[in-house]
Design a protein around this motif. Structure first.
Motif, PDB file in Angstrom:
ATOM      1  N   LEU A 166      41.127  41.987  56.335  1.00 34.51           N
ATOM      2  CA  LEU A 166      39.886  41.606  55.678  1.00 34.51           C
ATOM      3  C   LEU A 166      40.164  40.697  54.487  1.00 34.51           C
ATOM      4  O   LEU A 166      39.488  39.682  54.284  1.00 34.51           O
ATOM      5  N   SER A 167      41.186  41.028  53.723  1.00 36.74           N
ATOM      6  CA  SER A 167      41.561  40.213  52.572  1.00 36.74           C
ATOM      7  C   SER A 167      42.042  38.827  53.016  1.00 36.74           C
ATOM      8  O   SER A 167      41.752  37.822  52.363  1.00 36.74           O
ATOM      9  N   ALA A 168      42.758  38.769  54.116  1.00 37.73           N
ATOM     10  CA  ALA A 168      43.225  37.473  54.624  1.00 37.73           C
ATOM     11  C   ALA A 168      42.046  36.597  55.047  1.00 37.73           C
ATOM     12  O   ALA A 168      42.027  35.388  54.774  1.00 37.73           O
ATOM     13  N   SER A 169      41.044  37.199  55.701  1.00 41.34           N
ATOM     14  CA  SER A 169      39.852  36.436  56.084  1.00 41.34           C
ATOM     15  C   SER A 169      39.125  35.923  54.851  1.00 41.34           C
ATOM     16  O   SER A 169      38.692  34.765  54.805  1.00 41.34           O
ATOM     17  N   ALA A 170      38.998  36.785  53.839  1.00 42.19           N
ATOM     18  CA  ALA A 170      38.350  36.366  52.592  1.00 42.19           C
ATOM     19  C   ALA A 170      39.144  35.239  51.939  1.00 42.19           C
ATOM     20  O   ALA A 170      38.573  34.271  51.428  1.00 42.19           O
ATOM     21  N   GLY A 171      40.466  35.350  51.983  1.00 47.62           N
ATOM     22  CA  GLY A 171      41.320  34.313  51.405  1.00 47.62           C
ATOM     23  C   GLY A 171      41.190  32.982  52.124  1.00 47.62           C
ATOM     24  O   GLY A 171      41.223  31.921  51.494  1.00 47.62           O
ATOM     25  N   ASP A 172      41.038  33.024  53.445  1.00 46.78           N
ATOM     26  CA  ASP A 172      40.859  31.777  54.202  1.00 46.78           C
ATOM     27  C   ASP A 172      39.610  31.034  53.737  1.00 46.78           C
ATOM     28  O   ASP A 172      39.637  29.826  53.519  1.00 46.78           O
ATOM     29  N   TYR A 173      38.513  31.744  53.606  1.00 49.97           N
ATOM     30  CA  TYR A 173      37.276  31.111  53.137  1.00 49.97           C
ATOM     31  C   TYR A 173      37.392  30.701  51.669  1.00 49.97           C
ATOM     32  O   TYR A 173      36.914  29.634  51.276  1.00 49.97           O
ATOM     33  N   ALA A 174      38.020  31.529  50.843  1.00 51.91           N
ATOM     34  CA  ALA A 174      38.068  31.281  49.398  1.00 51.91           C
ATOM     35  C   ALA A 174      38.903  30.056  49.036  1.00 51.91           C
ATOM     36  O   ALA A 174      38.608  29.376  48.054  1.00 51.91           O
TER      37      ALA A 174
END
Length: 179
Positions: free
Chosen positions: A60-68
């Motif tokens: 989940l954190s990796a997905s958030a990081g991709d968008y961020a």
């Protein structure tokens, strides 16, 4: 009392005594062993559950990081471009990423975009009750020490627990080519 009756009483007393001794011994040894085995199994299962939860939060954190870290996301926060929503935030993307909810909050604490999707049907749904309190200024989800920080965890809502990950939206320097 006859000899036959005395022998029968003695044999019966010995059998009852041995049965009680065997029962007591098995209770002490076997029950203790089973209790230890059960505790060990429970502990192993707890470790497995924690490992699975940590893996899910990391994803989940990796997905958030991709968008961020995406410059288009940084621009979207500033200009609230509807084309960004159409190209990147449709319910089908949520389903593909396995995300029930996504929120974009600017540095002033204003929610720029928020959407919740039912992963089974792929249809937009109402936001969970109580979520907005976790998206207010001062919330741990919105406090980041630096551009690379990440906040992950579980928040408890009326509907149940929600796994969350938060990353600061940053602009990446454009790569310029040197002659």
């Amino acid at each position: 009392m006859s000899l036959r009756r005395k022998i029968l009483v003695i044999v019966l007393a010995v059998v009852v005594s041995l049965t009680l001794i065997l029962y007591a011994t098995s209770q002490l040894l076997l029950l203790d062993s089973f209790a230890q085995l059960e505790a060990q199994t429970a502990q192993q299962n707890a470790v497995r559950a924690r490992t699975a939860l940590d893996a899910e939060l990391a994803t989940l954190s990796a997905s958030a990081g991709d968008y961020a870290r995406w410059n288009d996301t940084y621009s979207f926060i500033a200009d609230r471009n509807a084309d960004y929503i159409e190209a990147n935030l449709q319910p089908a993307f949520f389903v593909n990423l396995g995300l029930n909810l996504m929120a974009f909050v600017n540095t002033a604490g204003e929610t720029v975009f928020i959407r919740a999707v039912d992963l089974q049907s792929g249809v937009e749904r109402d936001l969970p009750i109580g979520l907005e309190t976790h998206l207010q200024p001062g919330s741990p989800l919105l406090n980041h020490a630096d551009a690379n920080s990440s906040v992950t965890g579980i928040i408890l809502l009326a509907e149940g627990p929600l796994l969350v990950a938060s990353r600061p939206i940053t602009e990446r320097p454009s790569r310029s080519s040197s002659p």
